[in-house]
Design a protein around this motif. Structure first.
Motif, short mmCIF file in Angstrom:
data_model
loop_
_atom_site.label_atom_id
_atom_site.label_comp_id
_atom_site.label_asym_id
_atom_site.label_seq_id
_atom_site.Cartn_x
_atom_site.Cartn_y
_atom_site.Cartn_z
N PRO A 108 0.39 -1.02 -0.21
CA PRO A 108 -0.26 -0.20 -0.03
C PRO A 108 0.95 0.55 -0.07
CG PRO A 108 -1.19 -1.65 1.48
CD PRO A 108 0.38 -1.46 0.73
N ALA A 109 2.22 0.98 0.73
CA ALA A 109 3.09 2.35 0.82
C ALA A 109 3.58 2.33 -0.67
CB ALA A 109 4.17 2.18 1.89
N ALA A 110 3.51 2.10 -1.20
CA ALA A 110 4.26 2.50 -2.60
C ALA A 110 2.98 1.66 -3.92
CB ALA A 110 4.78 1.05 -3.49
N TYR A 111 1.68 2.12 -3.22
CA TYR A 111 0.69 2.27 -4.41
C TYR A 111 0.54 1.47 -5.25
CZ TYR A 111 0.65 6.72 -2.58
OH TYR A 111 0.92 8.23 -2.00
N LYS A 112 0.97 0.02 -3.91
CA LYS A 112 0.07 -1.09 -5.91
C LYS A 112 0.07 -1.90 -5.16
CE LYS A 112 3.59 -4.60 -7.77
NZ LYS A 112 2.97 -5.89 -7.25
N ILE A 113 -1.01 -2.56 -5.95
CA ILE A 113 -2.29 -3.56 -4.76
C ILE A 113 -1.54 -5.06 -5.20
CG2 ILE A 113 -4.46 -2.07 -5.63
CD1 ILE A 113 -4.66 -4.53 -7.69
N GLY A 114 -2.35 -6.37 -4.34
CA GLY A 114 -1.76 -7.48 -4.66
C GLY A 114 -2.18 -8.07 -5.47
N ILE A 115 -1.89 -9.70 -5.38
CA ILE A 115 -2.35 -10.16 -6.77
C ILE A 115 -3.89 -10.98 -6.32
CG2 ILE A 115 -1.85 -12.32 -8.87
CD1 ILE A 115 1.07 -11.68 -8.39
N PRO A 116 -5.07 -10.39 -7.27
CA PRO A 116 -6.17 -11.06 -6.79
C PRO A 116 -5.68 -12.83 -6.10
CG PRO A 116 -6.61 -9.27 -8.10
CD PRO A 116 -5.35 -9.34 -7.84
N LEU A 117 -5.88 -13.20 -7.82
CA LEU A 117 -5.61 -14.61 -7.87
C LEU A 117 -4.54 -15.93 -6.92
CD1 LEU A 117 -5.84 -15.73 -11.28
CD2 LEU A 117 -7.73 -15.99 -9.68
N ARG A 118 -3.68 -14.61 -5.71
CA ARG A 118 -3.05 -15.46 -4.99
C ARG A 118 -1.94 -16.09 -5.41
NH1 ARG A 118 -3.99 -12.13 -1.25
NH2 ARG A 118 -2.66 -13.60 0.77
N LYS A 119 -1.01 -15.88 -6.46
CA LYS A 119 0.29 -16.33 -6.30
C LYS A 119 0.64 -15.16 -7.88
CE LYS A 119 -2.08 -18.94 -10.47
NZ LYS A 119 -2.42 -19.82 -11.01
N VAL A 120 2.22 -16.56 -7.19
CA VAL A 120 2.82 -15.39 -8.73
C VAL A 120 2.39 -16.20 -10.39
CG1 VAL A 120 5.55 -15.21 -9.48
CG2 VAL A 120 4.45 -14.46 -7.35
N ALA A 121 3.18 -15.78 -11.74
CA ALA A 121 2.98 -16.30 -12.19
C ALA A 121 3.99 -17.47 -12.65
CB ALA A 121 2.49 -15.59 -13.61
N GLN A 122 3.73 -18.28 -13.54
CA GLN A 122 5.37 -18.99 -13.63
C GLN A 122 5.27 -18.75 -15.12
OE1 GLN A 122 7.42 -21.05 -12.17
NE2 GLN A 122 5.77 -20.29 -10.15
N PRO A 123 7.00 -18.39 -15.83
CA PRO A 123 7.26 -17.84 -17.60
C PRO A 123 5.98 -18.74 -18.42
CG PRO A 123 9.14 -18.55 -15.84
CD PRO A 123 8.18 -18.55 -15.07
N ARG A 124 5.61 -20.51 -17.53
CA ARG A 124 4.45 -20.84 -18.63
C ARG A 124 3.43 -20.76 -19.15
NH1 ARG A 124 5.80 -25.62 -21.65
NH2 ARG A 124 4.35 -26.62 -22.66
N ASP A 125 2.90 -19.60 -17.71
CA ASP A 125 1.97 -19.38 -17.48
C ASP A 125 1.30 -18.71 -18.61
OD1 ASP A 125 0.98 -20.48 -15.20
OD2 ASP A 125 1.92 -19.30 -14.29
N VAL A 126 2.67 -17.35 -18.83
CA VAL A 126 2.65 -16.29 -20.19
C VAL A 126 2.81 -16.83 -21.62
CG1 VAL A 126 3.58 -13.90 -20.77
CG2 VAL A 126 3.76 -15.00 -18.46
N ALA A 127 4.10 -17.90 -21.14
CA ALA A 127 4.22 -18.40 -23.03
C ALA A 127 2.60 -19.26 -23.12
CB ALA A 127 5.31 -19.55 -22.46
N GLU A 128 2.04 -19.90 -22.61
CA GLU A 128 0.69 -20.21 -23.29
C GLU A 128 -0.08 -19.18 -23.43
OE1 GLU A 128 0.45 -23.63 -23.44
OE2 GLU A 128 1.19 -24.17 -22.26
#
Length: 261
Positions: free
Chosen positions: A213-233
């Motif tokens: 919040p101090a950096a005006y950045k919300i979190g990730i609603p899906l509660r996980k960081v993406a894997q490179p393959r998620d983007v590749a697909e």
């Protein structure tokens, strides 16, 4: 859904030595493409290509700096001489310099734009010139959700990615008459060496997921960081026949972090 239109196609992938670029090379090769894997890191690139070859995939490495226009033109000519006409281009090469604007150096700013925007322009121009005559092809640029959402200490990166995204959409408008589609994939936080370098030792992604919040950045609603393959697909879908009526689109792959419409 089985993706078609990738098999037996030559796919040039920049930034293929690690992270999202390496994942894209792997996914496209697995779908039957012959991959021209491009990066300036010769050692890391060789590792990626050797792995793909060991898995029975068709891949060849090319060591090139995408910021060098003459080298890029020569690269594209060489790839087509070696492998055949390029039908897919994925611009995944990128660099990140963080810091507040008042502390950024001229060199950090120019280096970021040289790769993230300039490299996309040079490689896309060289490939598009050849695609136009064949009246077919697909180009995808890997940008970032930071291109559409302001981020503290990421001004150079965000601005350069915004430039590359809008460039790609403009290119898509110009190439539509030739049946060439140009799209953008905008990842959020993804488990790559770039993100791990930002997070620091231990690579604890808790704050990334929770937000700052101090950096005006919300979190990730899906509660996980993406894997490179998620983007590749997502990239693979956009270059496939199944996305045959999709062009000038910017697909956010960020678990909802940008609250993007």
């Amino acid at each position: 859904m089985e993706l078609t239109g990738i098999e037996s196609t030559v796919a040039l992938v920049t930034g293929a030595a690690q992270g999202i670029g390496a994942a894209v090379a792997s996914v496209l090769a697995g779908a039957g493409a012959t991959v021209a894997a491009v990066d300036r890191n010769a050692e890391a690139l060789a590792t990626v290509v050797t792995k793909l070859e060991a898995e029975g995939e068709a891949a060849r490495g090319y060591v090139v700096d995408v910021c060098d226009g003459d080298a890029v033109d020569a690269l594209v000519a060489r790839v087509e001489d070696d492998l055949g006409p390029i039908g897919i281009l994925v611009n995944a090469a990128g660099v990140l310099h963080t810091g507040r604007v008042v502390e950024l150096s001229d060199r950090q700013w120019s280096d970021t734009f040289s790769v993230n925007a300039g490299g996309v322009f040079l490689v896309s121009r060289a490939v598009a010139r050849r695609m136009v005559g064949r009246r077919r092809g697909s180009i995808v640029t890997v940008a970032s959700n930071a291109a559409g959402v302001p981020r503290t200490e990421m001004a150079a990166y965000a601005a350069s990615k915004a430039a590359s995204a809008q460039f790609t959409r403009c290119l898509g408008l110009e190439l539509a008459d030739y049946g060439i589609r140009c799209n953008v994939v905008s990842p959020g936080s993804t488990d790559t060496p770039m993100l791990r370098a930002m997070v620091g030792e231990g690579a604890d992604f808790t704050k990334v997921i929770e937000g700052t919040p101090a950096a005006y950045k919300i979190g990730i609603p899906l509660r996980k960081v993406a894997q490179p393959r998620d983007v590749a697909e997502a990239v693979a879908f956009l270059v496939s026949d199944q996305a045959g009526h999709v062009t000038m689109h910017d697909l956010y792959v960020d678990g909802g972090a940008a609250l993007h419409v």
